[in-house]
Structures are given as structure tokens and as C-alpha cells.
Design an enzyme around this catalytic site. Structure first.
Site, short mmCIF file in Angstrom:
data_model
loop_
_atom_site.label_atom_id
_atom_site.label_comp_id
_atom_site.label_asym_id
_atom_site.label_seq_id
_atom_site.Cartn_x
_atom_site.Cartn_y
_atom_site.Cartn_z
N HIS A 170 0.83 -1.21 0.00
CA HIS A 170 0.00 0.00 0.00
C HIS A 170 0.86 1.26 0.00
CE1 HIS A 170 -3.46 -2.53 1.84
NE2 HIS A 170 -3.48 -2.57 0.52
N HIS B 190 -0.35 -8.74 0.93
CA HIS B 190 -1.38 -8.82 1.98
C HIS B 190 -2.11 -10.16 2.00
CE1 HIS B 190 -0.81 -4.73 0.39
NE2 HIS B 190 -0.67 -4.43 1.67
N SER C 181 -2.34 0.60 6.37
CA SER C 181 -2.82 0.44 7.74
C SER C 181 -1.68 0.65 8.75
CB SER C 181 -3.41 -0.97 7.87
OG SER C 181 -3.57 -1.33 9.20
N THR D 108 -1.94 -8.42 10.93
CA THR D 108 -0.54 -8.30 11.35
C THR D 108 -0.08 -6.87 11.66
OG1 THR D 108 0.11 -8.14 9.06
CG2 THR D 108 0.22 -10.34 10.06
N GLU E 131 -5.84 -7.67 3.73
CA GLU E 131 -5.31 -8.79 4.54
C GLU E 131 -6.46 -9.47 5.29
OE1 GLU E 131 -2.20 -7.78 7.36
OE2 GLU E 131 -2.57 -9.64 8.45
N CYS F 85 3.16 -12.22 2.23
CA CYS F 85 4.22 -12.29 3.24
C CYS F 85 4.08 -13.59 4.02
CB CYS F 85 4.11 -11.10 4.18
SG CYS F 85 5.31 -11.22 5.54
N SER G 233 5.69 0.02 4.23
CA SER G 233 5.62 0.04 2.76
C SER G 233 6.18 1.32 2.16
CB SER G 233 4.17 -0.15 2.32
OG SER G 233 3.33 0.78 2.99
O1 10G Z 1 -0.23 -1.78 6.52
P1 10G Z 1 -0.97 -2.39 5.44
O2 10G Z 1 -1.53 -3.73 5.81
O3 10G Z 1 -2.06 -1.54 4.86
O4 10G Z 1 0.05 -2.74 4.26
P2 10G Z 1 1.24 -1.94 3.62
O5 10G Z 1 1.36 -2.46 2.23
O6 10G Z 1 1.12 -0.50 3.81
O7 10G Z 1 2.54 -2.38 4.44
C1 10G Z 1 3.08 -3.68 4.41
C2 10G Z 1 2.24 -4.58 5.16
C3 10G Z 1 1.59 -5.63 4.63
C4 10G Z 1 1.90 -6.18 3.33
C5 10G Z 1 0.50 -6.26 5.40
S1 10G Z 1 1.01 -7.72 6.10
FE1 SF4 Z 2 5.07 -9.23 6.61
FE2 SF4 Z 2 4.84 -7.75 8.79
FE3 SF4 Z 2 5.73 -6.68 6.60
FE4 SF4 Z 2 3.19 -7.43 6.77
S1 SF4 Z 2 4.18 -5.81 7.92
S2 SF4 Z 2 4.57 -7.72 5.05
S3 SF4 Z 2 3.40 -9.24 8.03
S4 SF4 Z 2 6.73 -8.32 7.75
#
Ligand code: 10G
Ligand code: SF4
Length: 510
Positions: free
Chosen positions: A243, A276, A425, A366, A328, A298, A468
Site C-alpha cells: 500500500h 497482503h 494500515s 498483522t 489482509e 508475506c 511500505s
Molecule cells: O499496513 P498495510 O496492511 O495496509 O500494508 P502496507 O502495504 O502498507 O505495508 C506492508 C504490510 C503488509 C503487506 C500487510 S502484512
Molecule cells: Fe510481513 Fe509484517 Fe511486513 Fe506485513 S508488515 S509484510 S506481516 S513483515
């Protein structure tokens, strides 16, 4: 909490505005009552006037405000240009806080273009403009570089209002209305200079560590990058791989195509599942359509899916603590939809009905805030004493570490900036964790989103980034802060991460 010269000194004489021509100076003065506006083209005598004004106000930021000609199509008469650098044959001046001034101007409803401005020693005709814009310059004036030479190390900004354009060069019948529009814009823009100036000042920057990419994001992005290297584009990705708008935009430019659902992917194409995770129904659809799947879920999300299956197989009702609609959560819910109940907050617990209160368990998204998730678990346990939890924490190591680090930094900061996109998130949780520590905290997806008012009076700025968000964005934020005054950066590392996930076999090329 302040360092050196106070950040922000709104005393009516908080900045020195240099306006080369009388008409320009008058427009700025009208928009900036009480402001210190010096009229000065850089001829020797006038330059001395500027130098004297700056000498009298050694700690004040300097803004140059005047008119300019556009070198490219796009800016129209009356539009504003904020220079991110000023070029002249003698060299280049960087204006690193340009995004902040641009934001203040946009908030005032003005049309702003940010880019390099050239200083020319002569009026520029129609033919010259194409040549002069070949290196990316968007506007030309006749004095900014020489005035910036006088500024010393103080923060500087260059604001120009467009009079003439490639389509309507100088001495065109439209020059007079263009000039009127430009002067009107300068007047309207002047209050934004004051907001920019209030954000200037030397400051301490506390860098929360760890921050930015986690191992799951590194792995997911590398999967797409490797496929792009190996395959002819397009490479399809279901949902955003992570994200973050910049990560997605850069992969898109290299040939990745992000789709919402698998029916947008052509037969036999390669499709990547995002970090996710996906529900089993999505896997089945992909199989049915004979798509070539590369799974970037992941491994720590896969672990939660495994727990959901195990609990459901044991006849448990599974409470999934998480946010409705998040990808997720959708994926984990899909493992045993008939046995899983989403619980978002402690207040949801009272209304829960279960088949057998002796067979209940919980799982988590997570990326939740640890303290908030614990509140939900506590409420569940009070209502269902037989509640079972996962073998090890579902909130992952990266989430835990980033929250702990930002919490420490927030305690000592006036304001905390968290690099990350609005749909991330974990990034949003970092903002909330910092706010709960008493700091003002904001999510920043691009330096253009930083509001100068956030920084006014903020002598210590905390900085973090979601799992991210790329480190390049953090560097850009530091760069903008450095354009506002001296930055004393301190790394505050609470733990060092060594987690690394192996790549799936489909991208382990020899
Ligand atoms: O924090 P969220 O879940 O919205 O995802 P993100 O893509 O901003 O950050 C990496 C975390 C994940 C891929 C969720 S495990
Ligand atoms: Fe994996 Fe945690 Fe990163 Fe989500 S936030 S992709 S669960 S290591």
C-alpha cells in the site's frame, strides 16, 4: 523544544522579501501588511540595499518575489512558479523547502508549478525558450541567482508570477493583461510567504529506527522487479503489491499492471498476488483460469492463514481482530468464512454470539496497534474465558518494532511526520501511536503534503516511515527540513532487524 534560532518568529518582520521592481514590491506589500519588503534589482546600489536589509536581520529567511516568463507550455499568465533550484552560468542554488511554499500557495487556492528557474541577463524571445527549457527549466527571470548570492546560509525561497509564455511572448498584445494577472497573483501569494517563513528555523530531527520497508515488503517488491526483468511487460499484479503510491507508481512505469480482480487478467498471463494475501477462493479462480500465479503473500500473513485453518478445523469460532475491508482481513476471513467473525473494537465483543463458548479462539491482522489489539483481546477473554490465542503473536515483528521506535521518538518531539500512503494500515497506526504519546503527528505520502503550519514553532521533528514507504521519501522530507534551517539529525534505533524471507521458486532464476 527548540534548537538555535527559534523555529517560527511571527513578529511582523519575520522574513525579508526582495522584490526586484517597484510594481512587484507594491503588490507584495499589499498582500503582506507589516512585512519587510525590499525593492531591489541587483544593480550595485540596489544590491547594497538588499545586503544591508539582510545584515540587519541576520537570522531571517529571505524570499524573492517577482514576475517571470514561462519557458514551457503549461504555466499560464498569473500562475505562480516556485523554484526548486535557480540556475545561472555561475552555478545552481537549491531551494529545498520549495514544496512547503508550494503547498501554502495551493492551500490559498493559487495555481502553482514547481521546478527549476533560470536567470538570464537579457529578455528571452520565443525561439530561445525551447533551447533554455531543454534541461527541465520551467521559467526565466533576470535576477534571482544574483539575489540568492547575497542570502548566505539563511533559508531562501523564490516565488515568481508568470507574465509571458511561449505562446504569448513579451511584447505580444497579451503582455499587459499577463502583467496585471501576475501582479494580482503576487499580492494573493504574499501571505503564503509568511506561513513558509514561520516554518523556518534550525531544528533537531529524530529518526525512528527501524522505519520503512519490512522483510515482507522487500520480498514482494523484489518479486515484481524480478518478473519485470525476466518477462516482457505487462506483469499483472492483483491489488497494490504493497500500500504505497510511490512503489506502485514506479513499478507501473516499468511495466507492472495493477488490477482489482482476476477477470482483468488475460488468459495464461502471469499474475502476482500482493503481500497482503488472498482468500482461497481467489486462488481457485486463478487455477480455474489457468493463470500463472506468483504469490507475494508475506510468510507472516500465510502463518495467520494457517492458524485460521487449524482453529476452524478444530471446530472453533475464530475472532479475527482487524479492520473491515482491508485486503489482509479479507484474505484471512476467506480461509473459513463460516467460522470466522471480524471484531474491530472492544465494544463489538458484547454483541457476539457463538456456537460453543468453550471453543473460541482469536487471530489478528498483522499491522494493528499493539495496545488497541490488546484491549480487544482483554474484552474477548473477559466474555469467553476459554479463549485460545495464536501460538505466537500475529502482530508481526516489523509492526511491533516500528511502533516501539516511533513511540520513543514522539515523546521527545513537537511534531512527528510518518512517511506512508493513506491506505497503509501500519503507517496510519504509527501516526496514531505518536499522537497517543502526545505529539502532533501526520502522515506524509509526498513532500508536497507537508503543511508549513505543522512545522511552525516545532524545534524537534520526529520522523518515521511505514513498512511500505520507501526510504527515498524519508530522505526527501529531511531535505525539505534542511531547506528551512540547519538540521541536527539523530538516529534513535530501538532494535536492529535481521529478518529476511526467501523468494518463491518462480523468481529464483539461475
Ligand atoms: O499496513 P498495510 O496492511 O495496509 O500494508 P502496507 O502495504 O502498507 O505495508 C506492508 C504490510 C503488509 C503487506 C500487510 S502484512
Ligand atoms: Fe510481513 Fe509484517 Fe511486513 Fe506485513 S508488515 S509484510 S506481516 S513483515
Amino acid at each position: 523544544m527548540r534548537l538555535g534560532k527559534a523555529a517560527g518568529t511571527p513578529d511582523g518582520d519575520e522574513l525579508v522579501v526582495v522584490a526586484p521592481l517597484a510594481l512587484e514590491a507594491r503588490s507584495v506589500r499589499r498582500g503582506l501588511p507589516g512585512g519587510h519588503v525590499v525593492r531591489a534589482a541587483p544593480q550595485a546600489r540596489r544590491a547594497e540595499r538588499v545586503a544591508a536589509a539582510l545584515r540587519d536581520r541576520p537570522a531571517r529567511p529571505m524570499a524573492i518575489a517577482g514576475v517571470a516568463g514561462a519557458l514551457v507550455d503549461g504555466p499560464r499568465p498569473g500562475d505562480l512558479v516556485v523554484a526548486d533550484e535557480v540556475r545561472s552560468p555561475q552555478g545552481t542554488h537549491k531551494c529545498r523547502s520549495a514544496p512547503l511554499l508550494a503547498t501554502a500557495l495551493r492551500q490559498a487556492g493559487l495555481t502553482v508549478h514547481v521546478g527549476p528557474v533560470l536567470e538570464s541577463d537579457h529578455l528571452v524571445g520565443r525561439e530561445d525558450r525551447t533551447r533554455l527549457s531543454s534541461d527541465g527549466a520551467i521559467a526565466v527571470d533576470m535576477e534571482s541567482a544574483r539575489l540568492l548570492d547575497l542570502a548566505g546560509s539563511r533559508p531562501t525561497a523564490v516565488l515568481r508570477a508568470i507574465v509571458d509564455t511561449p505562446a504569448r511572448p513579451l511584447l505580444h498584445p497579451a503582455t499587459v493583461p499577463g502583467g496585471v494577472a501576475a501582479l494580482r497573483s503576487l499580492r494573493a501569494a504574499a501571505p503564503a510567504l509568511r506561513r513558509w517563513a514561520a516554518a523556518t528555523g534550525d531544528r533537531k530531527v529524530l529518526l525512528a529506527g527501524p522505519r520503512s520497508f519490512c522483510a515482507g515488503v522487500e520480498r514482494a517488491v523484489e518479486i515484481v522487479e524480478r518478473l519485470l526483468e525476466r518477462h516482457e511487460p505487462p506483469v499483472y499484479v492483483r491489488k497494490q503489491i504493497v500500500h504505497n503510491s510511490r512503489v506502485v507508481g514506479e513499478l507501473e512505469q516499468r511495466g507492472a499492471v495493477f488490477v482489482d480482480e482476476l477477470d482483468e487478467v488475460p488468459e495464461n498471463a502471469t499474475v502476482v498476488f500482493s503481500a497482503h494475501g488472498v482468500a482461497p477462493a481467489v486462488r481457485q479462480t486463478a487455477e480455474h483460469r489457468e493463470l500463472d500465479v506468483v504469490d507475494a503473500t508475506c510468510p507472516l500473513v500465510s502463518k495467520v492463514h494457517g492458524e485460521a485453518k487449524r482453529f476452524a478445523r478444530d471446530g472453533n469460532t475464530v475472532f479475527l481482530i482487524g479492520h473491515a475491508g482491508h485486503e489482509e482481513v479479507e484474505g484471512t476471513l476467506g480461509e473459513a468464512p463460516e467460522r470466522t467473525v471480524l471484531v474491530e473494537r472492544p465494544e463489538d465483543v458484547e454483541g457476539l454470539e457463538v456456537e460453543d463458548p468453550e471453543r473460541v479462539s482469536y487471530l489478528m491482522q498483522t499491522t494493528l496497534a499493539l495496545d488497541e489489539a490488546e484491549d480487544v483481546v482483554r474484552a474477548l477473554r473477559e466474555r469467553f474465558p476459554a479463549l485460545r490465542g495464536p501460538g505466537s503473536d500475529d502482530i508481526c515483528y516489523a509492526t511491533t518494532n516500528r511502533q516501539e521506535a516511533v513511540r520513543g521518538v514522539a515523546r521527545d518531539s513537537d511534531v512527528v511526520l510518518v512517511a506512508g500512503s493513506g491506505n497503509s494500515s501500519n503507517s496510519r497506526r504509527l501516526v496514531e501511536v505518536a499522537q497517543r504519546e502526545g505529539a502532533a503527528a501526520y502522515l506524509v505520502d509526498d513532500v508536497g503534503e507537508i503543511d508549513p503550519d505543522w512545522l511552525a514553532g516545532a524545534g524537534t521533528v520526529g520522523l518515521s516511515a511505514g513498512a511500505s514507504a520507501p526510504t527515498a521519501l524519508v530522505d526527501e522530507i529531511v531535505d525539505v527540513l534542511a531547506g528551512l534551517g540547519a538540521v541536527d539529525a539523530e538516529e534513535r534505533t530501538t532494535t536492529t532487524e535481521t529478518v529476511n524471507f526467501s523468494l518463491p521458486k518462480e523468481v529464483r532464476f539461475p
